[in-house]
Design a protein around this motif. Structure first.
Motif, PDB file in Angstrom:
ATOM      1  N   ASN A 103      -5.846 -11.013  -5.472  1.00 47.55           N
ATOM      2  CA  ASN A 103      -5.255 -11.498  -6.777  1.00 47.55           C
ATOM      3  C   ASN A 103      -3.949 -11.594  -6.979  1.00 47.55           C
ATOM      4  OD1 ASN A 103      -5.953 -12.279  -9.343  1.00 47.55           O
ATOM      5  ND2 ASN A 103      -5.665 -10.187 -10.193  1.00 47.55           N
ATOM      6  N   SER A 145      -5.292  -0.132 -15.834  1.00 47.38           N
ATOM      7  CA  SER A 145      -5.361  -1.343 -15.275  1.00 47.38           C
ATOM      8  C   SER A 145      -5.322  -1.334 -13.884  1.00 47.38           C
ATOM      9  CB  SER A 145      -5.065  -2.561 -15.822  1.00 47.38           C
ATOM     10  OG  SER A 145      -5.564  -3.657 -15.565  1.00 47.38           O
ATOM     11  N   ARG A 151      -0.099 -12.632  -8.919  1.00 46.81           N
ATOM     12  CA  ARG A 151       0.676 -12.862 -10.178  1.00 46.81           C
ATOM     13  C   ARG A 151       1.121 -14.042 -10.788  1.00 46.81           C
ATOM     14  NH1 ARG A 151       4.073  -7.692  -9.767  1.00 46.81           N
ATOM     15  NH2 ARG A 151       4.663  -8.463 -11.745  1.00 46.81           N
ATOM     16  N   HIS A 154      -6.374  -2.676  -9.381  1.00 45.21           N
ATOM     17  CA  HIS A 154      -7.143  -3.287  -8.533  1.00 45.21           C
ATOM     18  C   HIS A 154      -8.007  -2.333  -8.008  1.00 45.21           C
ATOM     19  CE1 HIS A 154      -4.362  -6.876  -8.996  1.00 45.21           C
ATOM     20  NE2 HIS A 154      -3.540  -5.960  -8.709  1.00 45.21           N
ATOM     21  N   ASN A 177      -9.838  -7.475 -10.188  1.00 47.62           N
ATOM     22  CA  ASN A 177      -9.138  -6.942 -11.217  1.00 47.62           C
ATOM     23  C   ASN A 177     -10.020  -5.757 -11.898  1.00 47.62           C
ATOM     24  OD1 ASN A 177      -6.767  -8.623 -10.896  1.00 47.62           O
ATOM     25  ND2 ASN A 177      -7.678 -10.145 -11.940  1.00 47.62           N
ATOM     26  N   THR A 189      -2.179 -11.423 -14.976  1.00 46.30           N
ATOM     27  CA  THR A 189      -3.002 -12.403 -14.502  1.00 46.30           C
ATOM     28  C   THR A 189      -3.028 -13.676 -15.290  1.00 46.30           C
ATOM     29  OG1 THR A 189      -4.764 -10.884 -13.931  1.00 46.30           O
ATOM     30  CG2 THR A 189      -5.154 -13.095 -13.712  1.00 46.30           C
ATOM     31  N   SER A 245      -8.877  -9.701 -15.915  1.00 40.34           N
ATOM     32  CA  SER A 245      -7.240  -9.346 -16.204  1.00 40.34           C
ATOM     33  C   SER A 245      -6.694  -8.195 -15.485  1.00 40.34           C
ATOM     34  CB  SER A 245      -7.152  -9.252 -17.742  1.00 40.34           C
ATOM     35  OG  SER A 245      -7.594 -10.355 -18.506  1.00 40.34           O
ATOM     36  N   ASP A 246      -5.497  -8.256 -15.041  1.00 41.52           N
ATOM     37  CA  ASP A 246      -4.853  -7.228 -14.636  1.00 41.52           C
ATOM     38  C   ASP A 246      -3.590  -6.737 -15.443  1.00 41.52           C
ATOM     39  OD1 ASP A 246      -3.358  -5.311 -12.891  1.00 41.52           O
ATOM     40  OD2 ASP A 246      -2.536  -6.903 -11.533  1.00 41.52           O
ATOM     41  N   ASP A 266       1.666  -7.781  -5.682  1.00 43.62           N
ATOM     42  CA  ASP A 266       0.225  -7.653  -5.511  1.00 43.62           C
ATOM     43  C   ASP A 266      -0.060  -6.575  -4.723  1.00 43.62           C
ATOM     44  OD1 ASP A 266      -2.660  -9.679  -4.962  1.00 43.62           O
ATOM     45  OD2 ASP A 266      -2.403  -7.707  -6.126  1.00 43.62           O
TER      46      ASP A 266
END
Length: 291
Positions: A2, A101, A4, A103, A109, A149, A131-132, A24
């Motif tokens: 993921n 929050s 950004r 990973h 996420n 995200t 969402s992150d 990330d």
């Protein structure tokens, strides 16, 4: 993996340096540059993303690339619970109650997660896989988050139903302790202000800060990418330098109250009880490179 997109688009040199420090964490290939080790315990940790004190016992909790840690008896990092996931956004909401929050170790996420036992276990609340949140703040019975995200400021009362606010490129947010409608965000232009709970923001102005924390009406703290800690007594209209936190480039900032400040840099977590004038190391961590 993921990425950004919103945060990565910020091109100002000062903010880009701060963003690089929070790149990330789903990319295990940067571990040679980002990991640090505690001289006290030998436990290997990585970049620090969040700080908080549990009001119940004043214990320090540190959210990192590989789990949440607390200082052991020798001042080194001790893993809380069993999770070694990457904790990005992190905030203490009350006695033993944390929101976070980030990973999972398997990638993806985490959305918004919550712990009611001081980080020993976590429950998924919403937006898992979607969402992150790289910044979270709890105030006025509300979770305020910056969803990196989607480049979006969002709020929720129950952790499940979200109100979407402005889209902007930011690194951190802070909420007024006296006015639920006032939200600040760190942007490349400076500190941006919202008066409608994050629905809209005025253009950023003033000094560019990496991180913000607002503990009391006259005690808004901001730290720039060089580790200079600044204090504003008027909600960010003017700033006065308090000191420079040891360890260089900052990684996280939390103001516990008007005089009590926690700041993380590449060499550890430092604590001030005199409004940032002086700092003592609270958690010993040494960095092995330039993450």
């Amino acid at each position: 993996m993921n990425k950004r997109p919103a945060a990565a688009a910020v091109t100002s040199l000062a903010l880009s340096l701060a963003l690089a420090a929070c790149s990330d964490s789903g990319d295990s290939g940067d571990s040679a540059d980002s990991t640090g080790s505690s001289a006290a315990s030998g436990t290997v940790v990585s970049h620090i993303h969040g700080l908080g004190l549990d009001p119940a016992d004043q214990r320090l909790y540190v959210a990192t690339h590989e789990g949440v840690y607390t200082p052991d008896t020798e001042g080194g990092p001790e893993l809380v619970g069993e999770s070694k996931d990457d904790f990005m956004g992190f905030t203490v909401a009350g006695d033993g109650t944390f929101y976070a929050s980030g990973h999972p170790t398997s990638g993806g996420n985490k959305g918004l997660i919550k712990s009611t036992d001081a980080g020993k276990s976590w429950k998924s609340l919403s937006l898992s896989g979607e969402s992150d949140f790289h910044a979270l703040d709890f105030a006025h019975g509300t979770v305020y988050g910056y969803d990196a995200t989607n480049g979006l400021v969002r709020t929720t009362k129950d952790g499940v139903t979200w109100n979407d606010g402005a889209r902007l490129q930011a690194l951190d947010i802070a909420v007024s302790p006296t006015d639920p409608g006032v939200v600040l965000a760190t942007t490349e232009e400076g500190v941006a202000r919202s008066s409608d709970a994050g629905k809209t923001f005025a253009q950023g102005r003033g000094p560019a800060m990496a991180f913000l924390s607002w503990s009391a009406k006259d005690a808004l703290y901001g730290i720039d990418t060089s580790g200079n800690l600044n204090r504003s007594t008027d909600g960010g209209a003017t700033w006065k330098k308090a000191s420079t936190v040891p360890g260089g480039q900052p990684q996280a900032l939390t103001a516990v109250d008007a005089e009590h400040v926690l700041a993380a840099t590449r060499t550890g977590v430092f604590e001030s009880k005199d409004g940032g004038k002086t700092f003592e190391r609270r958690l010993a961590v040494t960095s092995s490179g330039g993450h």
